[in-house]
Each structure stands twice: as C-alpha cells, then as structure tokens.
Design a protein around this motif. Structure first.
Motif, PDB file in Angstrom:
ATOM      1  N   ASP A 280      -5.282  34.078 -22.928  1.00 44.76           N
ATOM      2  CA  ASP A 280      -6.578  33.741 -23.522  1.00 44.76           C
ATOM      3  C   ASP A 280      -6.432  33.060 -24.878  1.00 44.76           C
TER       4      ASP A 280
ATOM      5  N   THR B   1      -6.743  22.588 -23.119  1.00 47.24           N
ATOM      6  CA  THR B   1      -6.798  22.167 -21.716  1.00 47.24           C
ATOM      7  C   THR B   1      -5.583  22.657 -20.943  1.00 47.24           C
TER       8      THR B   1
ATOM      9  N   ASP C  17      -5.856  26.393 -20.397  1.00 44.87           N
ATOM     10  CA  ASP C  17      -6.796  26.687 -19.307  1.00 44.87           C
ATOM     11  C   ASP C  17      -6.139  26.484 -17.947  1.00 44.87           C
ATOM     12  N   ALA C  18      -5.438  25.346 -17.811  1.00 45.72           N
ATOM     13  CA  ALA C  18      -4.772  25.065 -16.534  1.00 45.72           C
ATOM     14  C   ALA C  18      -3.690  26.109 -16.240  1.00 45.72           C
TER      15      ALA C  18
ATOM     16  N   GLN D 204      -3.590  29.214 -17.350  1.00 45.45           N
ATOM     17  CA  GLN D 204      -4.220  30.486 -17.014  1.00 45.45           C
ATOM     18  C   GLN D 204      -4.712  30.488 -15.564  1.00 45.45           C
ATOM     19  N   ARG D 205      -5.300  29.385 -15.137  1.00 45.60           N
ATOM     20  CA  ARG D 205      -5.746  29.309 -13.740  1.00 45.60           C
ATOM     21  C   ARG D 205      -4.567  29.399 -12.788  1.00 45.60           C
ATOM     22  N   SER D 206      -3.482  28.698 -13.109  1.00 42.84           N
ATOM     23  CA  SER D 206      -2.308  28.730 -12.242  1.00 42.84           C
ATOM     24  C   SER D 206      -1.701  30.121 -12.180  1.00 42.84           C
TER      25      SER D 206
ATOM     26  N   ASN E 260      -3.208  32.991 -12.794  1.00 45.84           N
ATOM     27  CA  ASN E 260      -4.108  33.887 -12.057  1.00 45.84           C
ATOM     28  C   ASN E 260      -3.999  33.654 -10.555  1.00 45.84           C
ATOM     29  N   ASP E 261      -3.910  32.369 -10.154  1.00 44.09           N
ATOM     30  CA  ASP E 261      -3.744  32.074  -8.717  1.00 44.09           C
ATOM     31  C   ASP E 261      -2.437  32.646  -8.197  1.00 44.09           C
TER      32      ASP E 261
ATOM     33  N   ASP F  11      -2.716  36.376  -7.888  1.00 43.77           N
ATOM     34  CA  ASP F  11      -3.498  36.743  -6.705  1.00 43.77           C
ATOM     35  C   ASP F  11      -2.676  36.559  -5.437  1.00 43.77           C
TER      36      ASP F  11
END
Length: 490
Positions: free
Chosen positions: A218, A238, A241-242, A244-246, A248-249, A252
């Motif tokens: 974060d 940016t 953010d990318a 963090q999304r990667s 998290n994916d 998961d």
C-alpha cells in the motif's frame, strides 16, 4: 529498516559542490573581465587625456621657437611643455642629433627606439606603455610641423607615471576579491535550499520504495506539482498499483492451487485406502495366480503404494502451506531416534551410522524421523554406497550429516535441490520418490527453527553429495516440561 544517512558523495553534497563551483567560476570570470575592462578604461582615459593635453601644449608653444634650435632652445622648449602639463612630467625635445630634457638627470631610456621610429615615420602622435624599475609609465611622442604641413624635424616626447591608475585598478580588484567569500557563502546557502527542495521528494520516494520492498504494497507517494519529480512519483504509484494487483492475483492463484491440492489429496485418501486393502489381498494371493496375473498384481500393489506415499506427501506440504503444521516437541535422544529411523525402513545394513550417545534436544521426534528418512532415502536412491549418517552437537545446536560416495550434485542444481518436484535428471519422468522428499525435510527443519544445506564433498575426500541438517537444541517444551536451560536437555 536502515535509515537514510547522508554520505560525503551523496546527491546533496554533489549539488552544493556544483553550485559553489559554478558560483566560483562565474565570480572569478566576472572579476577577471571586470578588472580587464576597468583597467583598459582607466588607462585609455588617462592616455587619451594626456595625449590631448600634450599635443595642445606642444602646438601652443612650438611655433614661438625658431629652427634650427640649439641645445639651450630645446631645453627651454622641454621645460615650457613640462610646466604646462599636470604633474610636470619628464619632457624630452629632439632635433636631429640634438637632445634636451626638462630634467637633466632623468633616465631617457624609457623613450624606446621603436617609439621614436614610429613618430618619425608616421608624422603623427604615438604612445607606448612601458615598465621601468617595476613602475608603469606612459610615453607619448609627437612631431612638430609647420602650418603648411612641412616637417620641422623637431620631436617632443613626454613620460608620465601610471602608478595612480594601476593602484586604482588594484583597489577595484581587491574590493571584488573581498566580495568573493560572501558570494560563495550565498551560493552554498542557495544550493542547500535548492538541494532540500529537490531531494525532499526523492527521499520520500526512496522511503516509499523501501516500504514497498519490505512488503508494504500500500506504499504510495504524494504527487506534487507538474515537474519531472512529480512525473516520477506518478510513475511509482502506477507501478506500485500494478505490482499490488499482480501480487494479489498471484496470492489468490497460489491459495486456490493449495486448496486444490489439499482437496484432491484428501479426496484421494478414501479410494486409496480401499485400493490398498485390495492390493494387500492380491499380494497375499499372488503366489497362487498365473505368472502374468501375479506380475500385474504386484505392479498394481507397488503403484498403489507409491500413489499413497505421494498423496501423504502432498497432504503434508499442504499442512505446511496452510500453517497448520505444529511441533510436538519433547526432550529426545537423537541417536536413538535416528537408529529407529534406519531400523524401521530396513536400512541398517546399507547405512554407516556414527551416533554418539547422550546427544539430546527438544525436538518433534516424528518430524526429525521424516527429515532424516528423506535425506537418507535420497542418498540411497541417487548416490552410491557407502551412505553415512553422522550426529554431532555443541552447546546450542545439533547437526546430522548424510553423505554418500556418488557423483555428487551438479553445481547448477544446488540452488534447486529443495524445490518441490525437482529432479536433477529432467529426462527421468518416473522415479521411486515423489520429488517432495527434500522439500518436506527442509520444511520440518524450518519448523524447528533449523535448516538444511546441500553441497558436495571435495574429490580428494572421496566426493559425493552432503546434506547437513542443523536443529537448535534448546526450545520451549509444552505442558510445563521445561527447557534445555532448565535442565530438560543434557
């Protein structure tokens, strides 16, 4: 986290040095230019004024003297011209070979042959700056002509000191030099202020980067302004953010994969239990079956047992991944535990054991048994005899070393030998192991707070692979059974 500490070669220092150097070069250059221009202006003004006064004085006096003159007339002319000029400079009058001056004791060498030749050849006023005994002088010469333009042959020279002008320009240079230090101090102050303004967002970006590297996904920076640093901050946000999304994916996906493996392993246990019961019956009756049927029955039994081991290994790894694995630590005789491991699996005759008595530690006996069994089994399958198990201990930890005399581990596999399902021979699609043995051994060691290292023994010592299990001796014992420090371990 390491705190930022300015260094001598840091960006702030380099910016300040750059500012000061630029200010120094600019000041020195400006001083040199100002000195040159002011000196030129002062000298030009002085020599122009002196030449004008000198010509006017000569033009007003020379017509009253008859030619050809004698030495006395020349002396009178020189005195008249000198007395009418500011500072009463030395004046020398020449007529062909006759020479007279306003000061008979003065040195006339300041009037150079070059200047005399220039005055004679040009027929106009000429000047020259010379230095005599460390002092600057201005020498001006002019020919005397008749009203109709004819040359009279009479030449008059004047020598005046430029010391006052030199002192004036020197004083100007000194004043400029005196202002150099304040200018450099001001430049350093401005550099510090500029560096602080520039480096503040850089430091914030650095702190955010370190937080991101430590796992704080974060972490962001505030974008201020529209300059390059603001663009860099926006790019960082940016990228974060990318990332963090990667992450998290990936988390998961990893969680789903682990749940899938755990669920599949759990679901396979029930049919495998039934299959194991059937293969046990087939093994008992194999002697009464035809040869082909007996061979098929034994193959099914072996593969079922191998599948059962794989399922158990997968379930064990899923427990490690989910954090469900727990230690049941107790004061344990490690030599006895390792001997039991070898005897239970029928390896006593295949393994040389060096197990000194009295080595005790607070460990989970079952997990130590699994770790040692995996390491020894790996050495027996992929190494060459003799396989040796050596136990040693010091005050804080115990060490179990498993060695063999095989070809050893290729250097490029040492970093991967504990990876799941890793096999050094990529062409080998099947093996007796599941490819999880060393990974399970390492997880059990880590659960104790220990580790396992893989390496090769030097060729001069016989070669072969070496696996070293290290475990701490002292650990909290549940249910109030004490610790090693309390006397629970010898």
């Amino acid at each position: 986290m390491k705190r930022f500490r300015p260094r001598l070669g840091g960006l702030r220092t380099r910016l300040v040095i750059a500012f000061v150097l630029v200010a120094l070069i600019s000041t020195v250059t400006a001083t040199a230019l100002a000195y040159r221009e002011s000196r030129t202006a002062v000298l030009t003004r002085t020599q122009d004024a002196f030449q004008a006064d000198f010509r006017d004085r000569v033009d007003s006096i020379a017509p009253d003297f008859d030619t050809p003159p004698d030495v006395r007339t020349l002396t009178t002319l020189a005195d008249s011209v000198s007395s009418g000029l500011s500072g009463a400079p030395l004046v020398v009058a020449r007529y062909h070979d006759l020479t007279a001056s306003s000061d008979g004791l003065a040195d006339r060498t300041r009037i150079t042959p070059e200047l005399r030749a220039s005055v004679r050849s040009s027929g106009h006023t000429r000047f020259q700056r010379v230095e005599y005994r460390g002092e600057p002088y201005l020498v001006v010469g002019t020919p005397v002509t008749y009203d109709d333009g004819r040359v009279s042959g009479l030449e008059v020279f004047a020598v005046t000191s430029l010391r006052a002008e030199e002192e004036h320009t020197a004083a100007l240079l000194d004043s400029v030099r005196g202002g150099l230090l304040p200018v450099l101090g001001l430049a350093a102050l401005l550099a510090l202020l500029a560096a602080g303004t520039v480096l503040r967002p850089v430091r914030e970006l650095g702190r955010a980067t370190r937080r991101l590297a430590e796992g704080d996904l974060d972490s962001r920076v505030e974008v201020k302004g529209r300059d390059e640093l603001a663009g860099l901050a926006a790019d960082f946000n940016t990228t974060a953010d990318a990332l963090q999304r990667s992450v998290n994916d990936l988390r998961d996906q990893e969680a789903r994969a682990r749940r899938f493996v755990a669920d599949v392993s759990h679901e396979l246990r029930t049919p495998l239990t039934a299959m194991t019961m059937v293969t046990t019956v087939l093994d008992e009756d194999a002697a009464h079956l035809p040869a082909d049927a007996a061979r098929a029955a034994r193959t099914v039994s072996d593969e079922t047992a191998r599948l059962a081991r794989l399922v158990e290994d997968l379930m064990e790894m899923s427990r490690f991944d989910s954090g469900a694995a727990r230690l049941d630590a107790a004061d344990t005789d490690l030599a006895q535990t390792i001997r039991g491991t070898l005897e239970l699996r029928g390896w006593t005759d295949q393994v040389e054991a060096c197990l000194p008595e009295g080595v005790r530690a607070v460990v989970d006996r079952r997990r130590v048994d699994v770790a040692v069994a995996n390491l020894v089994g790996n050495a027996l399958r992929h190494g060459e005899q003799p396989v040796t198990v050596t136990l040693s201990a010091d005050t804080d930890r115990v060490t179990v070393q498993v060695t063999d005399r095989g070809p050893g581990l290729p250097p490029d596999t040492l970093a991967q030998v504990f990876d799941r399902f890793y096999k050094a021979d990529s062409a080998r699609t099947r093996s007796e192991g599941s490819g999880l043995g060393t990974a399970i051994a390492l997880e059990n060691a880590r659960l104790h707070g220990g580790t396992i290292e893989a390496g090769n023994r030097p060729a001069k010592q016989g070669g072969g692979a070496v696996f070293t299990l290290r475990l701490p001796r002292h650990r909290e014992v549940p249910d109030g059974r004490g610790t090693a420090a309390d006397g629970g371990v010898r």
